[in-house]
Design a protein around this motif. Structure first.
Motif, mmCIF file in Angstrom:
data_model
loop_
_atom_site.group_PDB
_atom_site.id
_atom_site.type_symbol
_atom_site.label_atom_id
_atom_site.label_comp_id
_atom_site.label_asym_id
_atom_site.label_seq_id
_atom_site.Cartn_x
_atom_site.Cartn_y
_atom_site.Cartn_z
ATOM 1 N N ALA A 134 0.834 -1.208 0.000
ATOM 2 C CA ALA A 134 0.000 0.000 0.000
ATOM 3 C C ALA A 134 0.868 1.257 0.000
ATOM 4 N N ALA A 174 -5.908 6.219 -5.396
ATOM 5 C CA ALA A 174 -6.773 5.200 -4.793
ATOM 6 C C ALA A 174 -6.104 3.856 -5.038
ATOM 7 N N LEU A 198 -8.737 -4.452 4.379
ATOM 8 C CA LEU A 198 -8.993 -3.134 3.823
ATOM 9 C C LEU A 198 -8.511 -2.013 4.741
ATOM 10 N N GLU A 237 -5.751 0.922 3.976
ATOM 11 C CA GLU A 237 -6.084 2.359 4.010
ATOM 12 C C GLU A 237 -5.192 3.105 4.974
ATOM 13 N N ASP A 238 -4.973 2.520 6.140
ATOM 14 C CA ASP A 238 -4.118 3.184 7.125
ATOM 15 C C ASP A 238 -2.711 3.375 6.578
ATOM 16 N N PRO A 293 -8.033 6.214 -0.280
ATOM 17 C CA PRO A 293 -9.180 5.313 -0.330
ATOM 18 C C PRO A 293 -8.772 3.979 -0.933
ATOM 19 N N VAL A 294 -9.240 2.902 -0.327
ATOM 20 C CA VAL A 294 -8.946 1.559 -0.817
ATOM 21 C C VAL A 294 -10.265 0.889 -1.172
ATOM 22 N N MET A 314 -10.906 5.641 7.157
ATOM 23 C CA MET A 314 -11.053 6.914 6.433
ATOM 24 C C MET A 314 -12.522 7.300 6.259
ATOM 25 N N GLN A 350 -15.873 -1.277 7.824
ATOM 26 C CA GLN A 350 -14.792 -2.182 7.388
ATOM 27 C C GLN A 350 -14.634 -3.347 8.356
#
Lengths: 215, 215, 215, 215, 215, 215
Positions: free
Chosen positions: C164, C174, C186, C190-191, C196-197, D1, D215
């Motif tokens: 990521a 994204a 997920l 994202e973190d 956005p994932v 997010m 999530q």
């Protein structure tokens, strides 16, 4: 990476007359006894749908795994299973559509295709995208005739001449015959279009000779 | 539109050793006595600049106008004067770069080119644009060696292997030898890259055989 | 052209844990009991090769022919057999990769993909070409971990975070999770990316709800 | 997010009937009370010119700055001020045109758009360029009817059916309704075209649910 | 369609020193008293965000509506409001970024841009897409200096030379100064890069003279 | 990199009336005595074939090598020998077609070209590819009139108006006059098309003034 020896040309459909036509086209090309043409007995009569197209991959891979050759030609002008077959062998594997399109690109900047049936267009566009040249396709005209009519020496001529003239009118500078069953009609298409016409059996034959030339 | 008969291969530079190398490459390809290789006596020693590239067009056209052949090959890997020569004859006229790129595209989706000198890149990119495939060029690496070094059987090998490995690292799936002077080094390049390597003399030979095949 | 009713989500691989993960992802998305998740018992353990990819087309088609539904989702992030399945039914058929890519394109101009194994890249690029957006792919990073590791709640986290972050560094706006087995990760992605994932099970779920909404 | 919570749907024009139509479209989509639809009181009656399009950016930004939400939808099918609004919040911001185009791309390779007025085409093409898919637009047909006619349940039907049929004839595989005012005519367009038709309010709704899923 | 007469050059930001710099650049270009440079008193100090970019459209349109001129130049290198202003007048309206990019394209196949702040890149890419030449951008390097530093005759020189050299290293064949505030640093950039550098005030001046030439 | 001083405008054809027309067009543009227009005595009467196009490169290079100037303009709207001439001098060298296309791109997103003879299209497309904007060409309409008719003040007007109207109907937003011989017909073309029309002598003049402006 390549050696001399036989080039195995595999018709993924089961049609005997279609297979004979492929052999005749390669013989006309004068290819020196290097080519051996076989058919996939378990293939469909023609590759006319996406299911047909997917279904021949596995038997193509198995045939290549058990038959040694200097190179392989997948003898259908929609290049079914090309990536999968390539993963089974270190030898060159050539698709007839990619070979014919490449040959057309040495003759003109844009080309047209005379297709077998309307449903083939999507599969040939997929191959054009793989090559990155979809925007060089000036036109795609299907014949929509049964395979047994296509391989008749006279029956499809009127329709082929119409298609060739229609493609010439698009500004195409060369024409690809989009089905192995059309090999006997190359001269008729060239006369009608006034353009170079690429026959895919011969085109793939030329590419296979090149790929297996001694160094 | 095509007939059997000789295929005239015209080296637009005046180098005798380069011309001999082209003939040797075609002989290795096994092309049946069909090819006759000539050089343009009034050409430059090599085509290394845009002025060289433009200057050979007129003598190429004149030679084609006075020499009958079944097809013509312009034997320089920057395809000089291709459109002009095509306008002088109804026979097929093939460029070596376009032929080699087309052959590479039957083997992989992206390809690299080992070039003669850095200045050749712009002319080869021009040809790629004519074909619509500039974005399929994974890399272009010049050798920047004099022509007499290139045609030596040993001297350029280290540099060729480096270039081949550099192109393999770009993700190219095939390599085009970007100069006729490299014909003798195909095996070295293939060994170093682990990829199919296209030799342009043989590639244009294959395309010319296809374009003049009996129907 | 669409009706209310169940949405059949077909995992074309035979993995039970992978199928459970898909169901969990759809449940988290909150989809109201509309979705029924099944697996293809005759499918391979994972779709890791071109042969796997072709081989599931025929059983997918047969399953869709015998099971009525308001819409179908092919629950593998390489969209196997999509055109073939579409030809068997008048109902909407959605691919998870195309759905996830489309969702990513509503959030950013360029996106990256975290892939399952390196060999998946070619198949996902094929789908991107079908959509015409291959040049919006900012990067593709494979995890190259076995499926059973992927679906573990902790084991693959370090590798996922690395991927990521690597994609964030390419300028992607994204990220698409390129395998159904990643659904549980997920938040970790994202973190790590700060972007956005898109989780493909939920993305295809959203598209299927849209395609079957009452009018 | 992202978090659960309300999704604020902002109609940047001041039309009350248009705002009511957006709310009705989201209700039909069945979105669970998550959506709150508001209008920009200071907006123009419709976004019909470039000046209109630029003018709503500042009030959109101010509204988003003062209203907390889990996600925001700009409820005009030319995505006005999208980048500017995104810069004011860490929450997802969705444009209705990009959402509808993305949804269309999950259903077909090329799509057509039924537009509000001819002048809207340039703004929608701008958004297609932002997504990189302008060449997937098979056709763009404006209705050129006043907003109050558009939202009438019967008056615009003939014109909508003509537009839908015209787009089907271009080879489009899906159709996007290019104005929120058309939401009530989805079924009429689908019947006329025989193609999936994407309604942008529902499409953006689906994307917003996806973007705010737990999530 | 055009007449002789004054060319109104409108700086959409309110900076007096920036406006003076634009006038000085046009004077250096030697433009014959044809140009009148004004600033938008209600504009922001610089156009640094999307909100700034949208906000100047309406005042630009009003100014053009009340001021007669033979042609108008929007004197900001992100071409704000270009389409909207064009809709208010039958006279030519030129954007400085499009003018500078066009000039760069007459000098080289690829070009780089020295930008004002990182946030400007997205707006300049938007303009490149409008022209269809985003893929000719070899690089985009922001200075990220305050406007008052930019217009200082010495302070930004080191940073400008670094940016110019970085762009030269990308293979760019020309460089565009991406902000009107850089007009005084053209020679420094040319010296550092060894490439032609395009100053946008002069470029738009040349285009406006051309657009208003007597016939 | 540039200095003040004369700008040498070289007509690569030997036509005296064509040369006079170029000079008149530059005078109308009001270019201050900076331009000196010469013709290539050894050039062909017009550049109508690829052989003509290649043949002028060498004499153009020789002329530029022996004539000092601040900048050079190749005064033929197919930009013959541009790269070769650029390699002979450090001064700016401008092509008329690239200059006119660049100017058109500052006025509209798509443009049409009124061409000299049908055979010119391929050469102008080559230049568009060099610029990367072939897909912005909305149409190309040849006049197919002899050069002496073109330069007549009345004879070609009907044909020019037809061509201008045909291009306006393609959706072009600007028109390029594709031959220096058309300079006297700019107003006629603008009236017929209702679009901005770019005259290439003036366009190259503007670009040369810009490229040689004092800094």
């Amino acid at each position: 990476m390549s050696t001399s020896g036989r080039i195995l040309v595999i018709n993924p459909n089961s049609s005997v007359s279609c297979t004979a036509g492929i052999a005749a086209a390669l013989e006309r090309f004068g290819a020196l006894g290097r080519f051996e043409v076989v058919r996939l007995a378990e293939g469909p009569p023609a590759i006319a749908s996406w299911r047909d197209w997917h279904s021949v991959t596995e038997p193509l891979c198995r045939l290549v795994e058990r038959e040694e050759a200097a190179a392989y030609v997948i003898a259908c002008v929609s290049d079914p299973g090309l990536e999968a077959v390539r993963a089974t062998t270190r030898r060159p594997v050539l698709g007839m559509f990619r070979s014919a399109v490449a040959a057309a690109m040495t003759r003109a900047e844009r080309f047209g295709v005379i297709g077998f049936v309307a449903a083939s267009e999507a599969r040939q566009r997929l191959a054009l995208r793989g090559m990155g040249v979809e925007d060089r396709l000036a036109g795609w005209v299907p014949l929509d005739l049964p395979m047994e009519v296509l391989t008749d020496p006279e029956a499809p001529r009127t329709r082929i001449r119409e298609a060739a003239r229609a493609l010439a009118a698009t500004g195409a500078g060369a024409i690809v015959l989009g089905c192995t069953g059309l090999a006997g009609h190359l001269a008729a298409a060239e006369d009608a279009a006034g353009l170079p016409v690429i026959e895919p059996c011969a085109a793939a034959g030329a590419m296979a000779l090149l790929a297996t030339a001694p160094q």
